[in-house]
Design an enzyme around this catalytic site. Structure first.
Site, mmCIF file in Angstrom:
data_model
loop_
_atom_site.group_PDB
_atom_site.id
_atom_site.type_symbol
_atom_site.label_atom_id
_atom_site.label_comp_id
_atom_site.label_asym_id
_atom_site.label_seq_id
_atom_site.Cartn_x
_atom_site.Cartn_y
_atom_site.Cartn_z
ATOM 1 N N LYS A 81 0.762 -0.971 0.129
ATOM 2 C CA LYS A 81 -0.135 -0.122 -0.121
ATOM 3 C C LYS A 81 0.944 1.079 -0.055
ATOM 4 C CE LYS A 81 -4.392 0.865 0.562
ATOM 5 N NZ LYS A 81 -5.871 -0.079 0.435
ATOM 6 N N VAL A 185 -17.862 3.813 -2.436
ATOM 7 C CA VAL A 185 -18.460 2.439 -2.134
ATOM 8 C C VAL A 185 -20.065 2.627 -1.371
ATOM 9 C CG1 VAL A 185 -18.068 0.286 -1.132
ATOM 10 C CG2 VAL A 185 -16.120 1.566 -1.802
HETATM 11 P P1 NAI Z 1 -14.769 7.780 -0.274
HETATM 12 O O1 NAI Z 1 -13.559 8.714 0.173
HETATM 13 O O2 NAI Z 1 -15.290 7.777 -1.525
HETATM 14 O O3 NAI Z 1 -15.867 7.885 0.974
HETATM 15 C C1 NAI Z 1 -15.724 7.849 2.207
HETATM 16 C C2 NAI Z 1 -16.842 8.593 2.694
HETATM 17 O O4 NAI Z 1 -16.893 8.257 4.070
HETATM 18 C C3 NAI Z 1 -17.097 10.127 2.274
HETATM 19 O O5 NAI Z 1 -18.405 10.401 1.960
HETATM 20 C C4 NAI Z 1 -16.812 10.687 3.656
HETATM 21 O O6 NAI Z 1 -17.178 11.866 3.918
HETATM 22 C C5 NAI Z 1 -17.317 9.690 4.682
HETATM 23 N N1 NAI Z 1 -16.736 9.765 5.867
HETATM 24 C C6 NAI Z 1 -15.375 10.076 6.383
HETATM 25 N N2 NAI Z 1 -15.455 9.818 7.827
HETATM 26 C C7 NAI Z 1 -16.548 9.712 8.310
HETATM 27 C C8 NAI Z 1 -17.050 9.653 9.462
HETATM 28 N N3 NAI Z 1 -16.601 9.778 10.295
HETATM 29 N N4 NAI Z 1 -18.583 9.381 9.693
HETATM 30 C C9 NAI Z 1 -19.214 9.423 8.536
HETATM 31 N N5 NAI Z 1 -18.909 9.502 7.286
HETATM 32 C C10 NAI Z 1 -17.469 9.577 7.191
HETATM 33 O O7 NAI Z 1 -14.039 6.227 0.002
HETATM 34 P P2 NAI Z 1 -14.460 4.765 -0.429
HETATM 35 O O8 NAI Z 1 -13.626 4.776 -1.638
HETATM 36 O O9 NAI Z 1 -15.922 4.977 -0.808
HETATM 37 O O10 NAI Z 1 -14.085 3.752 0.460
HETATM 38 C C11 NAI Z 1 -14.558 3.667 1.747
HETATM 39 C C12 NAI Z 1 -13.735 2.753 2.359
HETATM 40 O O11 NAI Z 1 -13.953 1.498 1.993
HETATM 41 C C13 NAI Z 1 -12.406 3.060 2.860
HETATM 42 O O12 NAI Z 1 -12.181 2.914 4.183
HETATM 43 C C14 NAI Z 1 -11.696 2.368 1.764
HETATM 44 O O13 NAI Z 1 -10.269 2.091 2.191
HETATM 45 C C15 NAI Z 1 -12.235 1.102 1.946
HETATM 46 N N6 NAI Z 1 -12.404 0.520 0.536
HETATM 47 C C16 NAI Z 1 -12.541 0.937 -0.585
HETATM 48 C C17 NAI Z 1 -12.282 0.364 -1.808
HETATM 49 C C18 NAI Z 1 -12.710 0.951 -3.325
HETATM 50 O O14 NAI Z 1 -12.708 0.214 -3.957
HETATM 51 N N7 NAI Z 1 -13.154 2.217 -3.174
HETATM 52 C C19 NAI Z 1 -11.811 -0.991 -1.783
HETATM 53 C C20 NAI Z 1 -11.464 -1.636 -0.567
HETATM 54 C C21 NAI Z 1 -11.857 -0.891 0.540
#
Ligand code: NAI
Length: 354
Positions: A81, A185
């Protein structure tokens, strides 16, 4: 050691590469955890870190998660990573990612990168202008780009299996499901759950994102704290890591936890407490593999919408297998899943030695 999200960590790495580029302001760390199955493959995260130590620890824990995830998903890759310190004001985002790409190129294919929190397909395109060891790029010739929807799909399959096997429900209709984090996601997951008539409860730090999901799917908005304490059938953390810790583990009321966020448990012992409380925790590194499956197939040139959907669907049977093992061995799911991945890695190491 504690990382930026508040995890306890003592991860052993094969290799760490720390890079700085004064011209573009790049400060980055690439952590390679294990290459027994092949080159390390895992996304690049960009966020603010308090210190270099916090950034390296975050990269290390995420890299370890990738080793487990890639092994359980049956991918021919190890775990790695990258993290980039969010610069205050980058002169040029494209230049920053080209500088990062040059660091990836210097590793000669030992590490392959893609998107993660804080990085985009456009960033990966900039990386790709200086190295081929990158994926998650929109390609005019076919399959590729942001893998978030495949991650959502995998979590959705896991939720379906959990509903059937753990909650005795053949459909998701009327199930109370909470989703924290409505980014790439979480928002997509809500769409899939709403199509099956689940009742949604959501939270996001960005009020507009929560309002949008509420408008589209009739979801009810809560604070994250209230969501975690709500009497839900399933809670799906899809924001950042370490969301379950000593402070809140006694307050969680959901029957099942099944989310995409990496490293949801502040420590493995928190998983033990959830287990003692009768809460099923489906480990992130088992059920959030949809994204890495998509970018890995894109990288290998074997990706197509249909093939990747079929491969992501296999997360469902793996969850069933895990539930079977947990019931048989009477140990917490996170520990069983880790031991399962480690057996696969040892088998690989033995095969290489023979
Ligand atoms: P993203 O950055 O698009 O979305 C994350 C969302 O969570 C944002 O809308 C943000 O405002 C919200 N957020 C952050 N802290 C928060 C809190 N304390 N309370 C409420 N909402 C909060 O990220 P994405 O791509 O959707 O990924 C989400 C999670 O899944 C991450 O932990 C990432 O590492 C994991 N993940 C994502 C993958 C992918 O394909 N995008 C693959 C595997 C894991």
């Amino acid at each position: 050691m504690t990382d930026a999200d508040g995890h306890d960590s003592a991860t052993r790495l094969e290799f760490v590469h720390v890079a700085q580029d004064p011209v573009t302001g790049l400060r980055a760390c690439i952590a390679i955890h294990n290459t027994a199955r092949g080159p390390a493959f895992g996304g690049c995260r960009m966020r603010s870190y308090e210190s270099e130590h916090a950034a390296i620890t975050d990269a290390a824990r995420l890299a370890e998660g990738m080793t487990l995830k890639n092994a359980l998903a049956g991918l021919p890759f190890g775990g790695g990573k990258a993290v980039i310190f969010q610069p205050e004001e980058p002169e040029s985002r494209a230049q920053l990612f080209r500088a990062f790409g040059r660091e990836v190129e210097r590793l000669g294919g030992r590490y392959i990168t893609a998107e993660d929190v804080g990085t985009t397909p456009e960033d990966m395109r900039a990386v790709n202008s200086v190295t081929r060891f990158v994926s998650g790029i929109p390609r005019s010739s076919g399959f590729g780009g942001d893998p978030g929807r495949f991650t959502a799909m995998g979590v959705f399959h896991a939720i379906r299996v959990a509903a059937r096997t753990l909650l005795d429900q053949d459909s998701l209709e009327g199930l109370q499901i909470g989703v924290q984090g409505l980014g790439a996601v979480g928002a997509e997951l809500c769409a899939l759950l709403a199509a099956e008539k689940a009742e949604l409860w959501v939270s996001d730090l960005v009020p507009l994102r929560a309002a949008d999901v509420a408008d589209r799917w009739g979801a009810k908005i809560l604070s994250s704290e209230a969501l975690f304490e709500a009497e839900l059938d399933i809670l799906s953390p899809c924001a950042l890591g370490a969301v379950f810790d000593v402070a809140n583990v006694g307050k969680i009321q959901a029957k099942v936890i099944a989310g995409a966020a990496n490293n949801q448990l502040a420590s493995l012992e928190i998983g033990d407490v959830l287990d003692t409380r009768g809460i099923w925790y489906l480990p992130d590194f088992l059920i959030n593999a949809g994204g890495i499956i998509a970018v890995a197939r894109e990288y290998l040139g074997t990706g197509s919408e249909r093939a990747v959907r079929d491969e992501v669907q296999m997360i469902g049977p793996r969850v069933e297998q895990l539930i079977h093992m947990v019931r048989k061995e009477q140990r917490p799911p996170a520990r069983i899943a880790m031991a399962w991945a480690e057996r696969l890695l040892q088998r690989e190491a033995r095969a290489t030695a023979d």
